[in-house]
Structure formats: C-alpha cells, structure tokens
Design a protein around this motif. Structure first.
Motif, PDB file in Angstrom:
ATOM      1  N   VAL A 169       0.843  -1.192   0.000  1.00  0.00           N
ATOM      2  CA  VAL A 169       0.000   0.000   0.000  1.00  0.00           C
ATOM      3  C   VAL A 169       0.877   1.239   0.000  1.00  0.00           C
ATOM      4  N   GLU A 170       0.809   1.987  -1.104  1.00  0.00           N
ATOM      5  CA  GLU A 170       1.568   3.230  -1.232  1.00  0.00           C
ATOM      6  C   GLU A 170       0.800   4.401  -0.644  1.00  0.00           C
ATOM      7  N   SER A 171       1.537   5.374  -0.170  1.00  0.00           N
ATOM      8  CA  SER A 171       0.946   6.611   0.326  1.00  0.00           C
ATOM      9  C   SER A 171       1.963   7.733   0.171  1.00  0.00           C
ATOM     10  N   GLY A 172       1.483   8.970   0.319  1.00  0.00           N
ATOM     11  CA  GLY A 172       2.378  10.119   0.292  1.00  0.00           C
ATOM     12  C   GLY A 172       2.372  10.898  -1.001  1.00  0.00           C
ATOM     13  N   GLY A 173       1.617  10.438  -1.982  1.00  0.00           N
ATOM     14  CA  GLY A 173       1.559  11.183  -3.233  1.00  0.00           C
ATOM     15  C   GLY A 173       0.788  12.480  -3.066  1.00  0.00           C
ATOM     16  N   GLY A 174       0.835  13.301  -4.087  1.00  0.00           N
ATOM     17  CA  GLY A 174       0.128  14.573  -4.045  1.00  0.00           C
ATOM     18  C   GLY A 174       0.624  15.507  -5.112  1.00  0.00           C
ATOM     19  N   SER A 175       0.268  16.769  -4.959  1.00  0.00           N
ATOM     20  CA  SER A 175       0.673  17.805  -5.914  1.00  0.00           C
ATOM     21  C   SER A 175       1.740  18.681  -5.288  1.00  0.00           C
ATOM     22  N   VAL A 176       2.734  19.023  -6.082  1.00  0.00           N
ATOM     23  CA  VAL A 176       3.835  19.851  -5.595  1.00  0.00           C
ATOM     24  C   VAL A 176       4.353  20.701  -6.739  1.00  0.00           C
ATOM     25  N   GLN A 177       4.912  21.829  -6.392  1.00  0.00           N
ATOM     26  CA  GLN A 177       5.487  22.704  -7.407  1.00  0.00           C
ATOM     27  C   GLN A 177       6.868  22.200  -7.830  1.00  0.00           C
ATOM     28  N   LEU A 226       7.334   9.285  -0.525  1.00  0.00           N
ATOM     29  CA  LEU A 226       6.376   8.204  -0.677  1.00  0.00           C
ATOM     30  C   LEU A 226       6.715   7.073   0.287  1.00  0.00           C
ATOM     31  N   SER A 227       5.677   6.412   0.763  1.00  0.00           N
ATOM     32  CA  SER A 227       5.840   5.247   1.620  1.00  0.00           C
ATOM     33  C   SER A 227       5.103   4.065   1.009  1.00  0.00           C
ATOM     34  N   CYS A 228       5.593   2.883   1.305  1.00  0.00           N
ATOM     35  CA  CYS A 228       4.930   1.654   0.863  1.00  0.00           C
ATOM     36  C   CYS A 228       4.966   0.678   2.032  1.00  0.00           C
ATOM     37  N   ALA A 229       3.791   0.332   2.526  1.00  0.00           N
ATOM     38  CA  ALA A 229       3.683  -0.603   3.639  1.00  0.00           C
ATOM     39  C   ALA A 229       3.322  -1.978   3.108  1.00  0.00           C
ATOM     40  N   ALA A 230       4.096  -2.981   3.507  1.00  0.00           N
ATOM     41  CA  ALA A 230       3.892  -4.345   3.029  1.00  0.00           C
ATOM     42  C   ALA A 230       3.307  -5.226   4.123  1.00  0.00           C
ATOM     43  N   SER A 231       2.456  -6.132   3.709  1.00  0.00           N
ATOM     44  CA  SER A 231       1.900  -7.129   4.633  1.00  0.00           C
ATOM     45  C   SER A 231       1.671  -8.432   3.878  1.00  0.00           C
ATOM     46  N   GLY A 232       1.598  -9.526   4.634  1.00  0.00           N
ATOM     47  CA  GLY A 232       1.338 -10.823   4.017  1.00  0.00           C
ATOM     48  C   GLY A 232       2.546 -11.493   3.395  1.00  0.00           C
ATOM     49  N   LEU A 233       3.735 -10.935   3.619  1.00  0.00           N
ATOM     50  CA  LEU A 233       4.955 -11.549   3.123  1.00  0.00           C
ATOM     51  C   LEU A 233       6.071 -11.329   4.140  1.00  0.00           C
ATOM     52  N   ARG A 260      14.573   1.702   3.285  1.00  0.00           N
ATOM     53  CA  ARG A 260      13.604   0.758   3.819  1.00  0.00           C
ATOM     54  C   ARG A 260      13.823   0.579   5.310  1.00  0.00           C
ATOM     55  N   ASP A 261      12.761   0.172   5.980  1.00  0.00           N
ATOM     56  CA  ASP A 261      12.818  -0.139   7.408  1.00  0.00           C
ATOM     57  C   ASP A 261      12.192  -1.512   7.573  1.00  0.00           C
ATOM     58  N   ASN A 262      13.014  -2.517   7.709  1.00  0.00           N
ATOM     59  CA  ASN A 262      12.504  -3.884   7.789  1.00  0.00           C
ATOM     60  C   ASN A 262      11.682  -4.125   9.049  1.00  0.00           C
ATOM     61  N   ALA A 263      11.960  -3.362  10.090  1.00  0.00           N
ATOM     62  CA  ALA A 263      11.176  -3.509  11.320  1.00  0.00           C
ATOM     63  C   ALA A 263       9.748  -3.016  11.130  1.00  0.00           C
ATOM     64  N   LYS A 264       9.558  -2.121  10.170  1.00  0.00           N
ATOM     65  CA  LYS A 264       8.226  -1.563   9.898  1.00  0.00           C
ATOM     66  C   LYS A 264       7.627  -2.109   8.611  1.00  0.00           C
ATOM     67  N   ASN A 265       8.311  -3.061   7.978  1.00  0.00           N
ATOM     68  CA  ASN A 265       7.825  -3.635   6.714  1.00  0.00           C
ATOM     69  C   ASN A 265       7.498  -2.544   5.694  1.00  0.00           C
ATOM     70  N   SER A 266       8.395  -1.581   5.589  1.00  0.00           N
ATOM     71  CA  SER A 266       8.121  -0.436   4.737  1.00  0.00           C
ATOM     72  C   SER A 266       9.325  -0.038   3.898  1.00  0.00           C
ATOM     73  N   VAL A 267       9.021   0.502   2.749  1.00  0.00           N
ATOM     74  CA  VAL A 267      10.041   1.075   1.869  1.00  0.00           C
ATOM     75  C   VAL A 267       9.609   2.495   1.538  1.00  0.00           C
ATOM     76  N   TYR A 268      10.589   3.366   1.347  1.00  0.00           N
ATOM     77  CA  TYR A 268      10.320   4.785   1.158  1.00  0.00           C
ATOM     78  C   TYR A 268      11.010   5.309  -0.099  1.00  0.00           C
ATOM     79  N   LEU A 269      10.449   6.375  -0.632  1.00  0.00           N
ATOM     80  CA  LEU A 269      11.073   7.063  -1.764  1.00  0.00           C
ATOM     81  C   LEU A 269      11.051   8.555  -1.467  1.00  0.00           C
ATOM     82  N   TYR A 310       5.026  -8.849  -6.746  1.00  0.00           N
ATOM     83  CA  TYR A 310       3.855  -8.199  -6.153  1.00  0.00           C
ATOM     84  C   TYR A 310       3.910  -6.693  -6.402  1.00  0.00           C
ATOM     85  N   TRP A 311       2.720  -6.113  -6.492  1.00  0.00           N
ATOM     86  CA  TRP A 311       2.591  -4.691  -6.803  1.00  0.00           C
ATOM     87  C   TRP A 311       1.563  -4.026  -5.902  1.00  0.00           C
ATOM     88  N   GLY A 312       1.808  -2.731  -5.636  1.00  0.00           N
ATOM     89  CA  GLY A 312       0.812  -1.931  -4.964  1.00  0.00           C
ATOM     90  C   GLY A 312      -0.151  -1.332  -5.978  1.00  0.00           C
TER      91      GLY A 312
END
Length: 123
Positions: free
Chosen positions: A5-13, A20-27, A72-81, A112-114
C-alpha cells in the motif's frame, strides 16, 4: 494475502519534495527486494529505483539519480522514496513492487505490486 500500500503522493510545485511510503503485509518483508516504478498514461511502466533486502545494494534510473533516494525499514515492513528537486516530467503514478530474487529493473520480474499513488508536479 500479500498487500503493498503506497501513500504520500500529491501535488507539488517544481523544485519541491515528496516522500512516498509503501507498507507491506502478508509476506516476509526482509526476504524481498523492493522497487519503485512509475507510469504515465499511454506509456510503459518505468523503473525508478530498487533496494536489496539488506539495503546493501541500490539502483537508480539515470533520470532520478541525485534527486531521489530509496530506503527501507525492515522492522516496519516499509520502503520509502524521498523525491527532491521534483520536475514536471516526474509526474506519474508511482508504484512499489516486491521481488524475491535479486534487485531488477524490469517490471515483469517483480512478484507483487501496490495500487499506486499519484504524484503531480506542476506550477
């Protein structure tokens, strides 16, 4: 069931930043190498960056080198951009992806893809 599940998108100048963040589950996240891709209407999905499971290896598309940083933070099952110095041509839907084998740049090599998050860079 694997979910990314990606989050953090939006509009910027132009010149602005987004994270951006991506939270992973089920793996077992620590076993997977992670990548970010982007896509605009009518174009193929484009590799942006990838990071190995242990953070020892990263890869960047030439178009984002020096501006984007993957982590990435493996303790949080997350990857960031972290995206800095954004340009209008960075406008796209950004996807995170997981791959069991070594990091790769071709989208068909990912398992797998978000669902994606929209990033719009405009003045």
């Amino acid at each position: 069931q694997v979910q990314l599940v990606e989050s953090g998108g939006g509009s910027v100048q132009p010149g602005g930043s987004l994270r951006l963040s991506c939270a992973a589950s089920g793996l077992n996240f620590v076993l997977y190498n992670m990548g970010w891709f982007r896509q605009t209407p009518g174009k193929e999905r484009e590799f942006v960056t990838a990071i190995s499971w242990n953070t020892h290896s990263t890869s960047y598309a030439d178009s984002v080198k020096g501006r984007f940083t993957i982590s990435r933070d493996n303790a949080k099952n997350s990857v960031y951009l972290q995206m800095n110095s954004l340009k209008p041509e960075d406008t796209a839907v950004y996807y995170c992806a997981a791959r069991r084998a070594s990091i790769a740049t071709a989208p068909e090599e990912y398992d797998y893809w978000g669902q994606g998050t929209q990033v719009t860079v405009s003045s």
